[in-house]
Design an enzyme around this catalytic site. Sequence first.
Site, PDB file in Angstrom:
ATOM      1  N   ASP A 200     -14.064  11.878  11.287  1.00  0.00           N
ATOM      2  CA  ASP A 200     -13.173  10.797  10.836  1.00  0.00           C
ATOM      3  C   ASP A 200     -11.756  11.349  10.760  1.00  0.00           C
ATOM      4  O   ASP A 200     -11.545  12.563  10.677  1.00  0.00           O
ATOM      5  CB  ASP A 200     -13.596  10.271   9.455  1.00  0.00           C
ATOM      6  CG  ASP A 200     -13.103   8.845   9.210  1.00  0.00           C
ATOM      7  OD1 ASP A 200     -13.905   7.902   9.378  1.00  0.00           O
ATOM      8  OD2 ASP A 200     -11.908   8.672   8.871  1.00  0.00           O
TER       9      ASP A 200
ATOM     10  N   ARG B  36       0.814  -1.220   0.000  1.00  0.00           N
ATOM     11  CA  ARG B  36       0.000   0.000   0.000  1.00  0.00           C
ATOM     12  C   ARG B  36       0.848   1.270   0.000  1.00  0.00           C
ATOM     13  O   ARG B  36       0.376   2.334  -0.404  1.00  0.00           O
ATOM     14  CB  ARG B  36      -0.938  -0.008   1.202  1.00  0.00           C
ATOM     15  CG  ARG B  36      -1.980  -1.106   1.086  1.00  0.00           C
ATOM     16  CD  ARG B  36      -3.051  -0.928   2.114  1.00  0.00           C
ATOM     17  NE  ARG B  36      -4.060  -1.971   2.003  1.00  0.00           N
ATOM     18  CZ  ARG B  36      -5.121  -2.058   2.794  1.00  0.00           C
ATOM     19  NH1 ARG B  36      -5.314  -1.161   3.729  1.00  0.00           N
ATOM     20  NH2 ARG B  36      -5.987  -3.016   2.631  1.00  0.00           N
TER      21      ARG B  36
HETATM   22  C1  LIG Z   1     -14.873   0.630   8.721  1.00  0.00           C
HETATM   23  S1  LIG Z   1     -15.110   2.341   8.841  1.00  0.00           S
HETATM   24  C2  LIG Z   1     -16.617   2.375   9.828  1.00  0.00           C
HETATM   25  C3  LIG Z   1     -17.614   3.384   9.329  1.00  0.00           C
HETATM   26  C4  LIG Z   1     -18.954   3.423  10.081  1.00  0.00           C
HETATM   27  N1  LIG Z   1     -18.760   3.769  11.470  1.00  0.00           N
HETATM   28  C5  LIG Z   1     -19.689   2.115   9.955  1.00  0.00           C
HETATM   29  O1  LIG Z   1     -19.737   1.344  10.922  1.00  0.00           O
HETATM   30  O2  LIG Z   1     -20.243   1.833   8.901  1.00  0.00           O
HETATM   31  C6  LIG Z   1     -13.851   2.822  10.030  1.00  0.00           C
HETATM   32  C7  LIG Z   1     -13.511   4.304   9.989  1.00  0.00           C
HETATM   33  O3  LIG Z   1     -12.727   4.628  11.133  1.00  0.00           O
HETATM   34  C8  LIG Z   1     -11.819   5.637  10.745  1.00  0.00           C
HETATM   35  N2  LIG Z   1     -10.699   5.720  11.705  1.00  0.00           N
HETATM   36  C9  LIG Z   1      -9.672   4.845  11.860  1.00  0.00           C
HETATM   37  N3  LIG Z   1      -8.829   5.296  12.812  1.00  0.00           N
HETATM   38  C10 LIG Z   1      -9.342   6.472  13.266  1.00  0.00           C
HETATM   39  C11 LIG Z   1      -8.908   7.409  14.241  1.00  0.00           C
HETATM   40  N4  LIG Z   1      -7.790   7.245  14.960  1.00  0.00           N
HETATM   41  N5  LIG Z   1      -9.679   8.507  14.420  1.00  0.00           N
HETATM   42  C12 LIG Z   1     -10.817   8.693  13.721  1.00  0.00           C
HETATM   43  N6  LIG Z   1     -11.265   7.849  12.785  1.00  0.00           N
HETATM   44  C13 LIG Z   1     -10.526   6.734  12.556  1.00  0.00           C
HETATM   45  C14 LIG Z   1     -11.372   5.212   9.346  1.00  0.00           C
HETATM   46  O4  LIG Z   1     -10.827   6.298   8.624  1.00  0.00           O
HETATM   47  C15 LIG Z   1     -12.680   4.672   8.762  1.00  0.00           C
HETATM   48  O5  LIG Z   1     -13.335   5.630   7.976  1.00  0.00           O
END
Ligand SMILES: C[S@@+](CC[C@H](N)C(=O)[O-])C[C@H]1O[C@@H](n2cnc3c(N)ncnc32)[C@H](O)[C@@H]1O
Length: 288
Positions: free
Chosen positions: A150, A41
């Site tokens: 996010d 990646r």
């Molecule tokens: C799999 S998605 C989940 C989206 C939504 N909550 C759902 O359940 O459908 C996980 C999200 O967490 C965000 N994320 C990961 N680490 C994070 C952090 N330290 N602070 C804020 N967001 C974070 C990622 O960018 C991603 O968009």
Amino acid sequence: MPFDSGRPEMNAEEFRLLRDFVYAYCGILVRDDMKYVMQRRLWPRLEALGLNDFASYYRYLRFDAQRRAELDTAIEALTTHETYFFREPRQLKAFSQEVLPVLERRNARLRRLRLWSAGCSSGEEAYTLAMLLKESGRFEGWDVEVHGSDISRRVLAAARQGEYGPSALRATSAEQLARYFTQIGPNRVRVREDIRAWVTFGHHNLQDTEHGTSSPRVDAVFCRNVLIYFDTPARQRVLKLLYDRLVPGGYLMLGHSENLINLSADFELVHLRGDLVYRRPELGGWNP
Ligand SMILES: C[S@@+](CC[C@H](N)C(=O)[O-])C[C@H]1O[C@@H](n2cnc3c(N)ncnc32)[C@H](O)[C@@H]1O
């Protein structure tokens, strides 16, 4: 000849440096068996920056004048943003039918409601919550805000755009589609204005404990399918933050594969008829 020949391999030391750096920044734990995923990646980033090895990329992330922007890009490459509208319907139904009436009663005097979608990805979850509020008919004329946050600026830009294709709509019924979206192309819809009016988006790293401590408290937070990417100490930091940001008696909704066992004793488990959810206890232990 291997497909990736000519591209630099990531050695064990480079992997350790980059993994620890990513972990310290956003709590995402890149497991040891994911070295090749990380390498694959990040290769495009080395190419884009004209760097010859991952040690140079690590130094770039730490010391270059452009390192903030590059850190965003690297995190982007390493995170998963899978989401869609009306995800986990059983929980949403329990929230609508059993939690919203409690919040309506509790906030009736102020006529104000605050929900937070923490780790909102491209916005589907935050808009879904606004749709449920609208559908309940309970909050018209109230001061309502559903805030989505996010760490990824790219998904936040998509969230603000509010335009979606079939994959985001895979669990949306024809009726919901007609009620909450406007068709803008053969395979493209846009969230309607009355829903958008209740939703805001902002950048927030959930591992940044200083951030947002002065923001208003929320009545419920959805932090679904986010903790899974963190290890135990990083999960505990997030849970502490969510606890602080909730009003006493406020609800915490996790993803269906997530729970607080061995992570936090701060929240109480609430047995709704349709689901189990967590709640920050009321002051003095009183819970209606
Ligand atoms: C799999 S998605 C989940 C989206 C939504 N909550 C759902 O359940 O459908 C996980 C999200 O967490 C965000 N994320 C990961 N680490 C994070 C952090 N330290 N602070 C804020 N967001 C974070 C990622 O960018 C991603 O968009």
